[in-house]
Design an enzyme around this catalytic site. Structure first.
Site, PDB file in Angstrom:
ATOM      1  N   CYS A  86       0.825  -1.209   0.000  1.00 51.58           N
ATOM      2  CA  CYS A  86       0.000   0.000   0.000  1.00 51.58           C
ATOM      3  C   CYS A  86       0.864   1.266   0.000  1.00 51.58           C
ATOM      4  CB  CYS A  86      -0.989  -0.064   1.156  1.00 51.58           C
ATOM      5  SG  CYS A  86      -2.401   1.024   0.887  1.00 51.58           S
ATOM      6  N   HIS A 199      -3.093  -5.360   1.670  1.00 52.39           N
ATOM      7  CA  HIS A 199      -2.413  -5.596   2.950  1.00 52.39           C
ATOM      8  C   HIS A 199      -2.344  -7.076   3.309  1.00 52.39           C
ATOM      9  CE1 HIS A 199      -2.168  -1.406   4.406  1.00 52.39           C
ATOM     10  NE2 HIS A 199      -3.189  -1.238   3.590  1.00 52.39           N
ATOM     11  N   GLU A 201      -0.534  -8.506   5.290  1.00 56.03           N
ATOM     12  CA  GLU A 201      -0.098  -8.728   6.679  1.00 56.03           C
ATOM     13  C   GLU A 201      -1.261  -8.865   7.646  1.00 56.03           C
ATOM     14  OE1 GLU A 201       0.000  -5.929   5.048  1.00 56.03           O
ATOM     15  OE2 GLU A 201      -0.533  -4.246   6.350  1.00 56.03           O
TER      16      GLU A 201
HETATM   17  N1  LIG Z   1      -3.340   1.672   3.662  1.00 57.66           N
HETATM   18  C1  LIG Z   1      -2.450   2.485   3.126  1.00 57.66           C
HETATM   19  O1  LIG Z   1      -1.250   2.297   3.197  1.00 57.66           O
HETATM   20  C2  LIG Z   1      -3.039   3.714   2.507  1.00 57.66           C
HETATM   21  C3  LIG Z   1      -2.076   4.517   1.669  1.00 57.66           C
HETATM   22  C4  LIG Z   1      -2.440   5.973   1.719  1.00 57.66           C
HETATM   23  N2  LIG Z   1      -3.736   6.203   1.143  1.00 57.66           N
HETATM   24  C5  LIG Z   1      -1.377   6.798   1.018  1.00 57.66           C
HETATM   25  O2  LIG Z   1      -1.612   7.445   0.088  1.00 57.66           O
HETATM   26  O3  LIG Z   1      -0.266   6.793   1.416  1.00 57.66           O
END
Ligand SMILES: NC(=O)CC[C@H](N)C(=O)O
EC number: 4.3.3.6
Length: 219
Positions: A86, A199, A201
């Site tokens: 992410c 994610h 994890e």
């Molecule tokens: N769950 C996440 O890591 C979200 C990422 C977040 N929206 C960003 O732009 O960094």
């Protein structure tokens, strides 16, 4: 710092912000020795590094204040295996769309990502995805204000996509450049750099972490 095949590599988890404990637990289950990384000296000790989810602009600022940005760029350029989930994917990308102007890129992946791409209308969603290189059936993927990969360079292997029919219907209706829902790239690999928009994890399934531990062993 290559680790012999079958050995237990030492893998760091960047511990400035985000889902650090969850990644440490999954890496341990996947056969690695996992350690938090906050300092340059700790970074220099690891065979590979996980960049967790969180908020990429904040993490990029923290990398600067902890004086980790340049050492981390240097290790990635030098071939250290890295796995970003992410916000970690956003940091590893060559370019982030919808980033703030001071957002720094680490540059391990020749991809352009769009921040919060799925998250304009829905904060999170979950789907089962086929994931190349991960045996044993689909991977349950949890997306939280997630980016997608909008462009991937020739050297980038696409490992998973969200099929068009499963892309949340109203994601980004206000952006004419994005258009109709289409399949979206959400997991990639380039050499020993791996990244997912979701994610792995937090689902109790350590198969994606196992894939990363293998990449670290091979590096
Ligand atoms: N769950 C996440 O890591 C979200 C990422 C977040 N929206 C960003 O732009 O960094």
């Amino acid at each position: 710092m290559a680790t012999a095949s079958g050995a237990r590599p030492t893998i760091g988890v960047l511990a400035l912000q985000g889902a650090v404990r969850e990644h440490v637990a999954m890496l341990e289950r996947a056969g690695a020795h996992a350690v938090p990384v906050r300092r340059e000296a700790e970074l220099s000790e690891v065979d590979g590094l996980v960049l967790p989810g969180g908020e990429s602009t904040t993490m990029s600022r923290l990398l600067e204040s902890f004086e980790l940005l340049e050492p981390l760029r240097a290790r990635i350029a030098d071939g250290m295996p890295a796995f970003g989930s992410c916000a970690g994917l956003i940091l590893l990308a060559r370019q982030a769309l919808d980033g703030r102007p001071d957002q720094q890129q680490l540059g391990g992946l020749d991809v352009v990502v769009r921040r919060n791409a799925f998250g304009r209308q829905v904060d999170s969603f979950e789907v089962d995805l086929d994931f190349a290189g991960v045996g044993g059936g689909p991977v349950h993927a949890v997306f939280i204000r997630a980016p997608w990969v909008e462009k991937a360079g020739a050297g980038v292997e696409v490992l998973a996509t969200v099929p068009a029919a499963l892309v949340p219907g109203d994601s980004m209706p206000e952006d004419p450049a994005v258009g109709e829902p289409e399949a979206r790239i959400v997991a990639v690999r380039q050499g020993s750099v791996l990244a997912t928009a979701f994610h792995p994890e937090i689902t109790g399934d350590e198969r994606v972490h196992r894939l990363f531990v293998e990449l670290v062993r091979e590096a």
